[in-house]
Design a protein around this motif. Structure first.
Motif, PDB file in Angstrom:
ATOM      1  N   MET A  27     -11.246  34.763  69.778  1.00  0.00           N
ATOM      2  CA  MET A  27     -11.674  36.156  69.849  1.00  0.00           C
ATOM      3  C   MET A  27     -12.677  36.371  70.981  1.00  0.00           C
ATOM      4  N   LEU A  28     -13.535  35.398  71.229  1.00  0.00           N
ATOM      5  CA  LEU A  28     -14.479  35.515  72.341  1.00  0.00           C
ATOM      6  C   LEU A  28     -13.731  35.599  73.663  1.00  0.00           C
ATOM      7  N   GLY A  29     -12.701  34.787  73.821  1.00  0.00           N
ATOM      8  CA  GLY A  29     -11.888  34.850  75.033  1.00  0.00           C
ATOM      9  C   GLY A  29     -11.114  36.146  75.142  1.00  0.00           C
ATOM     10  N   THR A  30     -10.586  36.609  74.021  1.00  0.00           N
ATOM     11  CA  THR A  30      -9.818  37.853  74.024  1.00  0.00           C
ATOM     12  C   THR A  30     -10.701  39.057  74.349  1.00  0.00           C
ATOM     13  N   ILE A  31     -11.878  39.091  73.782  1.00  0.00           N
ATOM     14  CA  ILE A  31     -12.789  40.208  74.036  1.00  0.00           C
ATOM     15  C   ILE A  31     -13.242  40.205  75.490  1.00  0.00           C
ATOM     16  N   SER A  32     -13.494  39.021  76.023  1.00  0.00           N
ATOM     17  CA  SER A  32     -13.958  38.978  77.412  1.00  0.00           C
ATOM     18  C   SER A  32     -12.852  39.359  78.396  1.00  0.00           C
ATOM     19  N   ARG A  33     -11.589  39.053  78.052  1.00  0.00           N
ATOM     20  CA  ARG A  33     -10.490  39.412  78.950  1.00  0.00           C
ATOM     21  C   ARG A  33     -10.078  40.865  78.811  1.00  0.00           C
ATOM     22  N   ASN A  34     -10.148  41.411  77.610  1.00  0.00           N
ATOM     23  CA  ASN A  34      -9.647  42.765  77.350  1.00  0.00           C
ATOM     24  C   ASN A  34     -10.772  43.754  77.085  1.00  0.00           C
ATOM     25  N   TYR A  35     -11.883  43.609  77.783  1.00  0.00           N
ATOM     26  CA  TYR A  35     -13.009  44.491  77.516  1.00  0.00           C
ATOM     27  C   TYR A  35     -12.747  45.916  77.956  1.00  0.00           C
ATOM     28  N   ASP A  36     -11.865  46.109  78.914  1.00  0.00           N
ATOM     29  CA  ASP A  36     -11.595  47.455  79.411  1.00  0.00           C
ATOM     30  C   ASP A  36     -10.596  48.222  78.555  1.00  0.00           C
ATOM     31  N   LYS A  37      -9.986  47.568  77.581  1.00  0.00           N
ATOM     32  CA  LYS A  37      -9.015  48.239  76.704  1.00  0.00           C
ATOM     33  C   LYS A  37      -9.759  49.073  75.654  1.00  0.00           C
ATOM     34  N   PRO A  38      -9.071  50.017  75.038  1.00  0.00           N
ATOM     35  CA  PRO A  38      -9.723  50.851  74.015  1.00  0.00           C
ATOM     36  C   PRO A  38     -10.191  50.023  72.809  1.00  0.00           C
ATOM     37  N   LYS A  39     -11.171  50.578  72.127  1.00  0.00           N
ATOM     38  CA  LYS A  39     -11.770  49.882  70.990  1.00  0.00           C
ATOM     39  C   LYS A  39     -10.752  49.631  69.877  1.00  0.00           C
ATOM     40  N   ILE A  40      -9.842  50.535  69.650  1.00  0.00           N
ATOM     41  CA  ILE A  40      -8.875  50.394  68.557  1.00  0.00           C
ATOM     42  C   ILE A  40      -7.937  49.215  68.802  1.00  0.00           C
ATOM     43  N   ILE A  41      -7.589  48.947  70.050  1.00  0.00           N
ATOM     44  CA  ILE A  41      -6.724  47.806  70.358  1.00  0.00           C
ATOM     45  C   ILE A  41      -7.455  46.499  70.102  1.00  0.00           C
ATOM     46  N   ARG A  42      -8.708  46.432  70.511  1.00  0.00           N
ATOM     47  CA  ARG A  42      -9.498  45.217  70.239  1.00  0.00           C
ATOM     48  C   ARG A  42      -9.718  45.033  68.752  1.00  0.00           C
ATOM     49  N   GLN A  43      -9.927  46.143  68.035  1.00  0.00           N
ATOM     50  CA  GLN A  43     -10.126  46.064  66.594  1.00  0.00           C
ATOM     51  C   GLN A  43      -8.852  45.604  65.889  1.00  0.00           C
ATOM     52  N   ASN A  44      -7.702  46.066  66.332  1.00  0.00           N
ATOM     53  CA  ASN A  44      -6.432  45.617  65.756  1.00  0.00           C
ATOM     54  C   ASN A  44      -6.209  44.132  65.986  1.00  0.00           C
ATOM     55  N   LYS A  45      -6.591  43.637  67.167  1.00  0.00           N
ATOM     56  CA  LYS A  45      -6.452  42.211  67.449  1.00  0.00           C
ATOM     57  C   LYS A  45      -7.374  41.396  66.538  1.00  0.00           C
ATOM     58  N   LEU A  46      -8.564  41.914  66.268  1.00  0.00           N
ATOM     59  CA  LEU A  46      -9.486  41.239  65.354  1.00  0.00           C
ATOM     60  C   LEU A  46      -8.907  41.183  63.945  1.00  0.00           C
ATOM     61  N   PHE A  47      -8.326  42.268  63.469  1.00  0.00           N
ATOM     62  CA  PHE A  47      -7.716  42.279  62.144  1.00  0.00           C
ATOM     63  C   PHE A  47      -6.527  41.328  62.065  1.00  0.00           C
ATOM     64  N   ASP A  48      -5.764  41.244  63.152  1.00  0.00           N
ATOM     65  CA  ASP A  48      -4.643  40.300  63.185  1.00  0.00           C
ATOM     66  C   ASP A  48      -5.139  38.859  63.043  1.00  0.00           C
ATOM     67  N   VAL A  49      -6.205  38.547  63.751  1.00  0.00           N
ATOM     68  CA  VAL A  49      -6.752  37.190  63.676  1.00  0.00           C
ATOM     69  C   VAL A  49      -7.302  36.907  62.277  1.00  0.00           C
ATOM     70  N   LEU A  50      -7.942  37.880  61.660  1.00  0.00           N
ATOM     71  CA  LEU A  50      -8.465  37.681  60.306  1.00  0.00           C
ATOM     72  C   LEU A  50      -7.341  37.462  59.292  1.00  0.00           C
TER      73      LEU A  50
END
Length: 74
Positions: A27-50
């Motif tokens: 998740m640290l790598g994903t957040i650092s690479r996709n920081y410019d994407k909308p918050k909802i996309i990053r939040q969905n990726k976090l839920f997928d990982v959980l």
């Protein structure tokens, strides 16, 4: 019976820590690479990982349990 339960709880803890570390690094790598994407996309990726963590921890726990039982039987 209590010995098996103690070993299972130990393996559950080991697998939870291991999956937590790997997921945290991912998740640290994903957040650092996709920081410019909308918050909802990053939040969905976090839920997928959980969700993947919730499904992976019990399976990995039984694998760790079998390794611990084999090592204790020696």
């Amino acid at each position: 019976m209590q010995v098996i339960l103690a070993i299972y709880l130990k393996s559950l803890f080991i697998s939870a820590v291991l999956v937590g570390i790997i997921s945290g690094l991912y998740m640290l790598g994903t957040i650092s690479r996709n920081y410019d994407k909308p918050k909802i996309i990053r939040q969905n990726k976090l839920f997928d990982v959980l969700l993947i963590d919730i499904l992976t921890i019990p399976v990995l726990s039984f694998a760790v349990l079998s390794v611990i039982v084999v090592l204790k039987s020696r």
